[in-house]
Scaffold this motif. Sequence first.
Motif, PDB file in Angstrom:
ATOM      1  N   UNK A 331     -66.169  77.650  25.926  1.00 17.42           N
ATOM      2  CA  UNK A 331     -67.313  77.031  25.256  1.00 17.42           C
ATOM      3  C   UNK A 331     -68.260  76.339  26.232  1.00 17.42           C
ATOM      4  N   UNK A 332     -67.818  76.130  27.475  1.00 23.41           N
ATOM      5  CA  UNK A 332     -68.700  75.459  28.447  1.00 23.41           C
ATOM      6  C   UNK A 332     -69.808  76.415  28.858  1.00 23.41           C
ATOM      7  N   UNK A 333     -71.030  75.899  28.894  1.00 15.95           N
ATOM      8  CA  UNK A 333     -72.184  76.756  29.132  1.00 15.95           C
ATOM      9  C   UNK A 333     -72.123  77.483  30.483  1.00 15.95           C
ATOM     10  N   UNK A 334     -71.595  76.769  31.496  1.00 19.28           N
ATOM     11  CA  UNK A 334     -71.626  77.344  32.840  1.00 19.28           C
ATOM     12  C   UNK A 334     -70.335  78.077  33.201  1.00 19.28           C
ATOM     13  N   UNK A 335     -69.477  78.346  32.180  1.00 18.01           N
ATOM     14  CA  UNK A 335     -68.177  78.943  32.474  1.00 18.01           C
ATOM     15  C   UNK A 335     -68.292  80.261  33.262  1.00 18.01           C
ATOM     16  N   UNK A 336     -69.078  81.191  32.739  1.00 17.51           N
ATOM     17  CA  UNK A 336     -69.154  82.512  33.383  1.00 17.51           C
ATOM     18  C   UNK A 336     -69.771  82.394  34.783  1.00 17.51           C
ATOM     19  N   UNK A 337     -70.784  81.544  34.923  1.00 21.28           N
ATOM     20  CA  UNK A 337     -71.415  81.368  36.244  1.00 21.28           C
ATOM     21  C   UNK A 337     -70.409  80.850  37.264  1.00 21.28           C
TER      22      UNK A 337
END
Length: 516
Positions: A331-337
């Motif tokens: 759910x964290x916005x920057x997870x994939x980055x």
Amino acid sequence: MGELRSTLGTWVDGHAVVLMGLLVLLAGLLSVTAVTAWRLWQGRRRLRKRLESAHSELSDLRGRDPLTGLVDRETFEKELVAAISAAEGRAGGLCVAYLGLDGFRAINDAYGLRIGDAVLREIGNRLSVWLDGRPQVTRLGGDEFALFCTADASALDALAEALQRLVAQPLKVEALSLQIGLSIGLAVYPDDGARPRLVAHAGLAMRTVKQTGGNGHARYDPAMAVNHREHSELVQELRHALARGQLQLVYQPKVDARSLQITAAEALLRWQHPKRGLVSPAVFIPLAERHGLIRAIGAWVIEEACRQASQWREVGLRMRIAVNISGHQLRAEDFVDQLLDSLRRHGIPPNRMTCEITENLAIEDTPATRLAFERMRRAGLHVSIDDFGAGFSSSLAQIRRLAPAELKIDGGLVADIDQQEAARAIVRAIVQLARSLQLQVVAEGVETEAQRDALVALGADQLQGYLFAKPMSATALALWASGDGPATASAFRPSLFDPTAPAMLDGPEPSITSRK
Ligand code: C2E
Ligand code: CA
Ligand code: CA
């Protein structure tokens, strides 16, 4: 004279006309007034009726939970006191059950408050019907309910099972069919506490069930209060575990079902506690999730797994690396980055990393999870749906939308596969589903040859479990690969030095721009 008479006649005629007119006007006025008065009276009557019904609704609601219509806590407590005094000196105990719905938050997040409220109303209704409408059940707030009924210690398991069955029936809400699990804490009067402590003790027992994974029941035990203290202590220590270097990863291979070549190594977290020894991730991952520590821990897992994979690649071991991802990370916005950043820094192509995401998390279907799936796919990461077939039943449409690369069949199904036709039927259906969507099927928890044979016959693509290898240290895995491992390992050895995993999923390895 005649003239006078005629003048008088005209006068009388004229006045008669005026009089008549006046009379008509008066009658008209009177009828208008009567109609208006009648209407007013009617209106007032209607208003009074509405007011009366509102009053009666209000007095109905007084002492009730407005959402579910169940009696409120105060009324429930009064009924409990009355039931306890009635039970005094009579055979047969009285039991309080504290119920916590499992996974309710996920339903609320995924489908919104309206559906969430409807689920709570339906559960409240089922419980109320089950108790024949007696005021013996209340909602304690959120997704927690309490009820009491006559049951002594020997009947607790049966009571819990009946409640489980009641809640487990699919919930039809609008066009949805939802399923929800239940954690139950039980406290029997008087053995498990005096009246004022009964509900709290049942609540503590319920929380213990939740802590150990939910969907079960436990009777109150005084040790639970101590465990609660221990639990807070554990959280405190977990906060420092990362900085103190107490976390480690072990690796368990996944093997190709036919050739037995290694396709991937799954990183599994371990906490080497200075006093407690090895603490299981099944214990501390939920703690880390509840206490806001999982993102830091999860980021460390990814970094460490990438570092290890890069080291293995240097000596020629090129299997895929798999990591388990928690919902809080996803759910964290920057997870994939951040994930891609770790991969880049260690020179691992994204399609060499598998993200294992549990089925119940995958079907959350919130904009945040959907976006994370989409980003992972676009980045070329290999996404696996873990514990598939364990809980929520995902629809074909949902799985297709998420477009994972593999389904990982839950170990619970695998455990029953050589014994139960029902387990075989589910696995068969999962394999068919996977075939139609061109997904790989991995079966985990394979412990026996009978299970392995059944899975191969059913068409599983990859297998994982103690039968092949237990989770081991990175060094052990490398040693094993270079020929120092147990004799049974020889079957894996050739594959370790080849780029593994089926071409269908992999394609050519993309070129790596920044090697560490
Ligand atoms: P999981 O991802 O479903 O992992 C499979 C679990 O089954 C592992 O337990 C593994 O050691 C165990 N296992 C493997 N083969 C067999 C077998 O043949 N028989 C039996 N009975 N068990 C087998 P482990 O390592 O204790 O991990 C438990 C769970 O903790 C994992 O379940 C995963 O959900 C979670 N977990 C582990 N590491 C991480 C992590 O780094 N991040 C997150 N978020 N969760 C993790
Ligand atoms: Ca896993
Ligand atoms: Ca699993």
